[in-house]
Design an enzyme around this catalytic site. Structure first.
Site, PDB file in Angstrom:
ATOM      1  N   ASN A  82      -5.256  21.659  -0.822  1.00 21.04           N
ATOM      2  CA  ASN A  82      -4.147  21.796   0.120  1.00 21.04           C
ATOM      3  C   ASN A  82      -3.359  20.495   0.032  1.00 21.04           C
ATOM      4  O   ASN A  82      -3.721  19.490   0.637  1.00 21.04           O
ATOM      5  CB  ASN A  82      -4.694  22.022   1.539  1.00 21.04           C
ATOM      6  CG  ASN A  82      -3.596  22.232   2.551  1.00 21.04           C
ATOM      7  OD1 ASN A  82      -2.403  22.096   2.227  1.00 21.04           O
ATOM      8  ND2 ASN A  82      -3.954  22.545   3.773  1.00 21.04           N
TER       9      ASN A  82
ATOM     10  N   ARG B 245      -3.537  26.211  -1.636  1.00 17.75           N
ATOM     11  CA  ARG B 245      -2.943  26.793  -0.431  1.00 17.75           C
ATOM     12  C   ARG B 245      -1.443  26.500  -0.504  1.00 17.75           C
ATOM     13  O   ARG B 245      -1.037  25.350  -0.722  1.00 17.75           O
ATOM     14  CB  ARG B 245      -3.548  26.131   0.807  1.00 17.75           C
ATOM     15  CG  ARG B 245      -2.947  26.599   2.103  1.00 17.75           C
ATOM     16  CD  ARG B 245      -2.273  25.466   2.808  1.00 17.75           C
ATOM     17  NE  ARG B 245      -1.446  25.964   3.906  1.00 17.75           N
ATOM     18  CZ  ARG B 245      -0.688  25.176   4.648  1.00 17.75           C
ATOM     19  NH1 ARG B 245      -0.670  23.889   4.435  1.00 17.75           N
ATOM     20  NH2 ARG B 245       0.052  25.683   5.592  1.00 17.75           N
TER      21      ARG B 245
ATOM     22  N   HIS C 263      -0.467  31.593   8.685  1.00 20.24           N
ATOM     23  CA  HIS C 263      -1.914  31.805   8.924  1.00 20.24           C
ATOM     24  C   HIS C 263      -2.384  33.140   8.343  1.00 20.24           C
ATOM     25  O   HIS C 263      -3.417  33.666   8.770  1.00 20.24           O
ATOM     26  CB  HIS C 263      -2.255  31.849  10.436  1.00 20.24           C
ATOM     27  CG  HIS C 263      -2.166  30.532  11.141  1.00 20.24           C
ATOM     28  ND1 HIS C 263      -1.736  30.439  12.428  1.00 20.24           N
ATOM     29  CD2 HIS C 263      -2.461  29.280  10.748  1.00 20.24           C
ATOM     30  CE1 HIS C 263      -1.758  29.165  12.804  1.00 20.24           C
ATOM     31  NE2 HIS C 263      -2.200  28.442  11.790  1.00 20.24           N
TER      32      HIS C 263
ATOM     33  N   ARG D 174       3.332  22.080  19.469  1.00 24.17           N
ATOM     34  CA  ARG D 174       4.562  22.871  19.303  1.00 24.17           C
ATOM     35  C   ARG D 174       4.836  23.693  20.556  1.00 24.17           C
ATOM     36  O   ARG D 174       3.906  24.167  21.191  1.00 24.17           O
ATOM     37  CB  ARG D 174       4.429  23.836  18.115  1.00 24.17           C
ATOM     38  CG  ARG D 174       4.293  23.143  16.789  1.00 24.17           C
ATOM     39  CD  ARG D 174       4.341  24.182  15.660  1.00 24.17           C
ATOM     40  NE  ARG D 174       3.931  23.588  14.420  1.00 24.17           N
ATOM     41  CZ  ARG D 174       2.928  24.043  13.662  1.00 24.17           C
ATOM     42  NH1 ARG D 174       2.255  25.118  14.030  1.00 24.17           N
ATOM     43  NH2 ARG D 174       2.626  23.448  12.537  1.00 24.17           N
TER      44      ARG D 174
ATOM     45  N   GLU E 202     -10.443  29.410   5.748  1.00 23.29           N
ATOM     46  CA  GLU E 202      -9.294  29.610   4.859  1.00 23.29           C
ATOM     47  C   GLU E 202      -9.586  29.140   3.429  1.00 23.29           C
ATOM     48  O   GLU E 202      -9.125  29.737   2.467  1.00 23.29           O
ATOM     49  CB  GLU E 202      -8.067  28.917   5.456  1.00 23.29           C
ATOM     50  CG  GLU E 202      -7.548  29.706   6.653  1.00 23.29           C
ATOM     51  CD  GLU E 202      -6.613  28.955   7.576  1.00 23.29           C
ATOM     52  OE1 GLU E 202      -5.410  29.157   7.469  1.00 23.29           O
ATOM     53  OE2 GLU E 202      -7.104  28.173   8.411  1.00 23.29           O
TER      54      GLU E 202
END
Ligand code: ADP
Length: 401
Positions: A7, A92, A181, A242, A386
């Site tokens: 990633n 990713r 996601h 957020r 993930e």
């Protein structure tokens, strides 16, 4: 067979080396940080739980990747003897735009399309491309794949993904909802159906991925039909830092009053709001729960708002799908916070949902059914992974297994 999962961010590279097989195992994982700054660092841990940290200059991603490979090969804390043992690399990738509906083998065409999405994910996609090029430089014969956060949501109907903006903005700039996601939502839905012995293609599922970033997805007959994140990951649920859903007029008002530039406003809605900004305590649910327990009213209100917003999405997705068979809680909060699970799911009698509060209490990080046997809606806590999805997709694409 070892698969390296990467990633790559603009100044960091997170990695995991997984041994794939019947029972995949993480052989090593770590992170290179501060790429491009004066002194970079690597933190590495192997499957013998040995840790290794080093500081050195990491001017670019190629040097960062070399550092990762050296750590994997190291005589003391490494886990492989030769680079030949790495059979494939899976990346990713944050944004696949409208190009990718599934994970792909990296070739010139795929790279060009990922490049074309840089506008949509300016902080992420360019960094992923640097990582891909770095692997090409250092391991030129090893196949690479891209696994996208967005691809699972490409099945959404236009009525879910279009914004009520002038249509020309969609045509010119591809302004629409993409969702993120996706690897996690797909993985936990499939895992839960596997455990329950259900055919996903006949079910209506709502997956709540509640981590630092959070999103919720409606999955009908195995396909994402709506999701809470949109053009960017700011839309939807209240998150660690957020805002989630916010009146656009309020943002414009704040920008005017506080004299914020566009980039300051962007940083504000992404980094200064959410549970952290509102509570002025922490973005970490554990801290908020501890403070609320002690009687801190702001912490308590933050938890109430958080749960209220998840509840609203569950209700709207049940409406969108004309019902729901299974609700899944996942991500750091969904898997570990019994308090959040109870606040969200404890009183959903209108759906015929009977929540097992006792079982919920104390359950952490385990795959478990949390509804009563006679509940009309099944509830499960499912741990997401993930990196494993990326490695599994990579094995499937490269070796056809
Ligand atoms: P990311 O989105 O960064 O991958 P995670 O999915 O790891 O985040 O979730 C991180 C969040 O999970 C933390 O901010 C914390 O609020 C929450 N969390 C982890 N463990 C617990 C716990 N035992 N109780 C409540 N919340 C927890």
């Amino acid at each position: 067979m070892n698969v390296l999962v990467l990633n790559c961010g603009s100044s960091s590279i997170k990695y995991q080396l997984l041994e794939m097989g019947e029972n995949p195992e993480v052989r090593a994982k770590g992170i290179v940080e501060r790429i491009g700054l004066k002194i970079g660092c690597l933190a590495h841990k192997n499957d013998r739980n040995e840790k290794f940290e080093t500081e050195t200059e990491v001017p670019n991603h190629t040097v960062g990747i070399k550092l990762v490979l050296e750590a994997l090969l190291d005589k003391e804390h490494g886990v492989i003897e030769s680079l030949d043992e790495i059979k494939a690399v899976g990346h990713r990738v944050a944004h696949g735009g409208e190009f990718f509906t599934q994970s792909v083998l990296l070739n010139d065409d795929a790279i060009a399309k990922i490049e074309a999405c840089c506008d949509l994910a300016p902080l992420h996609n360019p960094a992923h491309l640097l990582g891909m090029q770095a692997i090409k430089d250092v391991l030129p014969t090893v196949p690479q794949t891209a696994v996208f956060d967005t691809s699972f949501h490409q099945s959404m109907p236009a009525s879910s993904y279009m914004y009520p903006l002038p249509y020309s903005l969609y045509e010119q700039h591809k302004i629409r909802r993409y969702g993120f996601h996706g690897t996690s939502h797909k993985f936990v839905a499939e895992k839960a159906c596997g455990i329950l012995g259900w055919n996903i293609e006949e079910k209506k599922i709502i997956t709540c991925h509640l981590g630092n970033g959070a999103s919720i997805t409606a999955i009908k007959n195995g396909k994402s039909v709506d999701t809470s994140m949109g053009f960017t990951p700011v839309e939807g649920l209240m998150m660690g830092t957020r805002t989630g859903d916010l009146d656009l007029g309020a943002l414009l008002f704040i920008m005017e009053k506080e004299n914020l530039s566009v980039s300051e406003a962007n940083s504000f809605i992404n980094k200064k709001c959410g549970t952290n900004g509102f509570s002025e305590i922490s973005s970490d649910m554990r801290d908020l729960e501890a403070e609320a327990e002690k009687g801190n009213e702001r912490a308590e209100l933050t938890l109430q708002m958080y749960a209220h917003r998840v509840k609203k999405y569950i209700g709207s997705y049940a409406a969108v799908m004309d019902g729901v068979d299974l609700i899944i809680m996942t991500g750091g909060i969904g898997e570990n916070s019994y308090d959040t699970r109870e606040r969200v799911l404890g009183d959903m009698s209108y759906l015929g949902l009977k929540f097992n509060k006792e079982l919920n209490h104390g359950l952490k990080g385990k795959d478990e059914v949390l509804s009563m046997p006679d509940s009309k809606v099944t509830v499960m806590s499912i741990s997401t992974n993930e990196e494993l999805v990326i490695a599994m997709d990579t094995v499937k694409i490269v070796f056809g297994k």
